[in-house]
Design a protein around this motif. Structure first.
Motif, PDB file in Angstrom:
ATOM      1  N   ASP A 253       0.870  -1.173   0.000  1.00 21.54           N
ATOM      2  CA  ASP A 253       0.000   0.000   0.000  1.00 21.54           C
ATOM      3  C   ASP A 253       0.909   1.226   0.000  1.00 21.54           C
ATOM      4  O   ASP A 253       1.687   1.440   0.934  1.00 21.54           O
ATOM      5  N   VAL A 254       0.835   2.032  -1.053  1.00 14.62           N
ATOM      6  CA  VAL A 254       1.783   3.145  -1.196  1.00 14.62           C
ATOM      7  C   VAL A 254       1.568   4.249  -0.169  1.00 14.62           C
ATOM      8  O   VAL A 254       2.415   5.143  -0.045  1.00 14.62           O
ATOM      9  N   THR A 255       0.466   4.214   0.566  1.00 17.34           N
ATOM     10  CA  THR A 255       0.287   5.212   1.628  1.00 17.34           C
ATOM     11  C   THR A 255       1.177   4.908   2.837  1.00 17.34           C
ATOM     12  O   THR A 255       1.285   5.731   3.746  1.00 17.34           O
ATOM     13  N   ASP A 256       1.808   3.745   2.856  1.00 18.28           N
ATOM     14  CA  ASP A 256       2.727   3.342   3.922  1.00 18.28           C
ATOM     15  C   ASP A 256       4.150   3.664   3.465  1.00 18.28           C
ATOM     16  O   ASP A 256       4.757   2.926   2.686  1.00 18.28           O
ATOM     17  N   ALA A 257       4.696   4.775   3.945  1.00 15.74           N
ATOM     18  CA  ALA A 257       5.999   5.247   3.473  1.00 15.74           C
ATOM     19  C   ALA A 257       7.108   4.242   3.752  1.00 15.74           C
ATOM     20  O   ALA A 257       8.001   4.037   2.913  1.00 15.74           O
ATOM     21  N   ALA A 258       7.074   3.609   4.918  1.00 15.27           N
ATOM     22  CA  ALA A 258       8.117   2.641   5.252  1.00 15.27           C
ATOM     23  C   ALA A 258       8.068   1.438   4.307  1.00 15.27           C
ATOM     24  O   ALA A 258       9.110   0.917   3.888  1.00 15.27           O
ATOM     25  N   ALA A 259       6.868   1.001   3.960  1.00 18.14           N
ATOM     26  CA  ALA A 259       6.720  -0.130   3.039  1.00 18.14           C
ATOM     27  C   ALA A 259       7.232   0.223   1.650  1.00 18.14           C
ATOM     28  O   ALA A 259       7.846  -0.603   0.972  1.00 18.14           O
ATOM     29  N   VAL A 260       6.998   1.463   1.217  1.00 21.39           N
ATOM     30  CA  VAL A 260       7.486   1.891  -0.101  1.00 21.39           C
ATOM     31  C   VAL A 260       9.016   1.965  -0.099  1.00 21.39           C
ATOM     32  O   VAL A 260       9.668   1.576  -1.076  1.00 21.39           O
ATOM     33  N   ALA A 261       9.593   2.446   0.994  1.00 22.43           N
ATOM     34  CA  ALA A 261      11.051   2.494   1.087  1.00 22.43           C
ATOM     35  C   ALA A 261      11.643   1.087   1.014  1.00 22.43           C
ATOM     36  O   ALA A 261      12.667   0.855   0.354  1.00 22.43           O
ATOM     37  N   GLN A 262      10.979   0.137   1.668  1.00 18.07           N
ATOM     38  CA  GLN A 262      11.441  -1.253   1.603  1.00 18.07           C
ATOM     39  C   GLN A 262      11.306  -1.802   0.187  1.00 18.07           C
ATOM     40  O   GLN A 262      12.176  -2.522  -0.295  1.00 18.07           O
ATOM     41  N   LEU A 263      10.204  -1.459  -0.482  1.00 17.76           N
ATOM     42  CA  LEU A 263      10.016  -1.883  -1.875  1.00 17.76           C
ATOM     43  C   LEU A 263      11.165  -1.393  -2.745  1.00 17.76           C
ATOM     44  O   LEU A 263      11.715  -2.157  -3.562  1.00 17.76           O
ATOM     45  N   ALA A 264      11.539  -0.127  -2.599  1.00 16.26           N
ATOM     46  CA  ALA A 264      12.626   0.430  -3.407  1.00 16.26           C
ATOM     47  C   ALA A 264      13.938  -0.296  -3.136  1.00 16.26           C
ATOM     48  O   ALA A 264      14.699  -0.614  -4.069  1.00 16.26           O
ATOM     49  N   ALA A 265      14.213  -0.566  -1.879  1.00 14.31           N
ATOM     50  CA  ALA A 265      15.452  -1.261  -1.525  1.00 14.31           C
ATOM     51  C   ALA A 265      15.466  -2.676  -2.104  1.00 14.31           C
ATOM     52  O   ALA A 265      16.493  -3.138  -2.638  1.00 14.31           O
ATOM     53  N   GLU A 266      14.329  -3.372  -2.006  1.00 14.27           N
ATOM     54  CA  GLU A 266      14.250  -4.727  -2.540  1.00 14.27           C
ATOM     55  C   GLU A 266      14.370  -4.723  -4.062  1.00 14.27           C
ATOM     56  O   GLU A 266      15.037  -5.592  -4.645  1.00 14.27           O
ATOM     57  N   ALA A 267      13.718  -3.761  -4.698  1.00 14.37           N
ATOM     58  CA  ALA A 267      13.785  -3.683  -6.155  1.00 14.37           C
ATOM     59  C   ALA A 267      15.211  -3.417  -6.624  1.00 14.37           C
ATOM     60  O   ALA A 267      15.683  -4.017  -7.603  1.00 14.37           O
ATOM     61  N   ARG A 268      15.888  -2.542  -5.925  1.00 17.19           N
ATOM     62  CA  ARG A 268      17.278  -2.241  -6.285  1.00 17.19           C
ATOM     63  C   ARG A 268      18.133  -3.497  -6.179  1.00 17.19           C
ATOM     64  O   ARG A 268      18.976  -3.783  -7.051  1.00 17.19           O
ATOM     65  N   ALA A 269      17.930  -4.274  -5.107  1.00 14.05           N
ATOM     66  CA  ALA A 269      18.712  -5.495  -4.915  1.00 14.05           C
ATOM     67  C   ALA A 269      18.353  -6.556  -5.960  1.00 14.05           C
ATOM     68  O   ALA A 269      19.228  -7.230  -6.513  1.00 14.05           O
ATOM     69  N   LEU A 270      17.072  -6.693  -6.261  1.00 14.60           N
ATOM     70  CA  LEU A 270      16.621  -7.703  -7.217  1.00 14.60           C
ATOM     71  C   LEU A 270      17.066  -7.393  -8.638  1.00 14.60           C
ATOM     72  O   LEU A 270      17.453  -8.292  -9.392  1.00 14.60           O
ATOM     73  N   LEU A 271      16.996  -6.118  -9.003  1.00 11.72           N
ATOM     74  CA  LEU A 271      17.244  -5.718 -10.390  1.00 11.72           C
ATOM     75  C   LEU A 271      18.669  -5.228 -10.633  1.00 11.72           C
ATOM     76  O   LEU A 271      19.086  -5.073 -11.784  1.00 11.72           O
ATOM     77  N   GLY A 272      19.390  -4.949  -9.553  1.00 12.82           N
ATOM     78  CA  GLY A 272      20.733  -4.397  -9.702  1.00 12.82           C
ATOM     79  C   GLY A 272      20.741  -2.904  -9.973  1.00 12.82           C
ATOM     80  O   GLY A 272      21.748  -2.326 -10.387  1.00 12.82           O
ATOM     81  N   GLY A 273      19.641  -2.239  -9.721  1.00 14.64           N
ATOM     82  CA  GLY A 273      19.457  -0.812  -9.978  1.00 14.64           C
ATOM     83  C   GLY A 273      18.049  -0.587 -10.496  1.00 14.64           C
ATOM     84  O   GLY A 273      17.307  -1.548 -10.755  1.00 14.64           O
TER      85      GLY A 273
END
Length: 323
Positions: free
Chosen positions: A64-84
């Motif tokens: 849920d994008v209204t959860d700032a902490a969850a979105v920050a975790q999504l970005a970190a996971e995406a960066r790790a999964l995709l390499g950027g």
């Protein structure tokens, strides 16, 4: 079929239906590596399957994008999964239809939280990544509602006008980083399942006007921005007409829309009032299209819309010159 160029690394929020889903499939056809996020897991899994079938590499996350902490975790996971991350498509959008005083204030607040704060959370999470890698494209799905006020959807108008201002401010802050782009997309009405998910307090069954766009039409414009970023992309109406209408005749266009909505609510089929999927994801899997579009009426409606925009601009110019 994937091309020989380097695969894009793409994150899409609001990816489970409509424009987000259509964009995911289109990126997948180019061989993109994707992280798809939304509230509803069943719909996400369905779209992920479509993307894999056409050559995309896909990961899904329920968020849920209204959860700032969850979105920050999504970005970190995406960066790790995709390499950027090369592209972040901020696509979440919800709505409530009804006269302002008839809609519960909690519904208005949720619209602003999802449509404005949710996009701000997306940007806050991904911009440090873009800055660290010295490139990236942040694409904001806004809608024509960011230029033309929408009576019967006051919170939606507030969120979209706010989002347009937010994007302009970000572009100013990032002006010394020429390889980082903030792109806005302004489609007119689009035939997505969103109309079925919207909160509704009009007492009437919601419908779309003639000439609504296919989600794939908007998706094509979004994917193009990944290679050819630009500040403003309008789909379904000329961007200059939207800007001139907002500058020259903002109250006139809102009054005309209000008259249309009054007339529509009096003539429409009866419907059920309620919050729809505003606070919780849809109970069943969604799709890309809403199934209400009539392609045969598209060309005539587009011509009428263009004529109306020109008329509004002309009227506004005349009124402005008389001041």
């Amino acid at each position: 079929m994937a091309s020989n160029r380097t695969a894009k690394r793409v994150v899409i929020t609001g990816a489970s239906s409509g424009i987000g889903a259509a964009t995911a499939v289109r990126f997948a056809k180019d061989g993109a590596h994707l992280v798809l996020a939304a509230r509803g897991r069943a719909s996400l899994d369905d779209i992920a399957g479509r993307c894999r079938a056409v050559g995309g590499e896909v990961h899904v996350r329920t968020i849920d994008v209204t959860d700032a902490a969850a979105v920050a975790q999504l970005a970190a996971e995406a960066r790790a999964l995709l390499g950027g991350i090369d592209v972040w498509f901020s696509n979440v959008g919800v709505g409530v239809v009804g006269r302002y005083e008839d809609v519960p204030i909690a519904d208005h607040a949720q619209v602003v939280a999802a449509n404005l704060l949710g996009h701000m959370n997306d940007a806050h999470a991904v911009l440090p990544i873009f800055l660290a890698q010295n490139h990236g494209t942040f694409i904001n799905m806004i809608s024509v509602g960011g230029f033309v006020a929408t009576p019967y959807a006051a919170a939606y108008a507030a969120s979209k006008f706010g989002l347009r201002g937010f994007s302009e401010a970000l572009r100013g802050e990032l002006s010394k980083h020429p390889r980082i782009h903030v792109c806005d997309v302004y489609p007119t009405f689009v035939d997505t399942p969103g109309i079925d998910h919207a909160a509704n307090y009009t007492g009437a069954k919601l419908s779309l006007p003639p000439g609504s766009l296919a989600p794939e039409t908007v998706a094509k414009a979004v994917v193009r921005l990944a290679d050819h970023p630009r500040n403003t992309t309008a789909v379904g109406a000329p961007a200059i007409a939207l800007k001139l209408t907002q500058f020259l005749a903002p109250n006139l266009s809102a009054a005309m829309m209000n008259g249309f909505m009054d007339s529509w609510s009096d003539r429409a089929e009866p419907g059920y009032d309620g919050s729809g999927a505003l606070f919780d994801p849809p109970a069943t899997s969604s799709s890309i299209e809403g199934g209400r579009r009539n392609p045969e009426r598209r060309r005539k409606a587009a011509a009428l819309s263009a004529a109306a925009a020109v008329a509004l601009v002309t009227l506004g110019a005349l009124r402005w010159r008389r001041k």
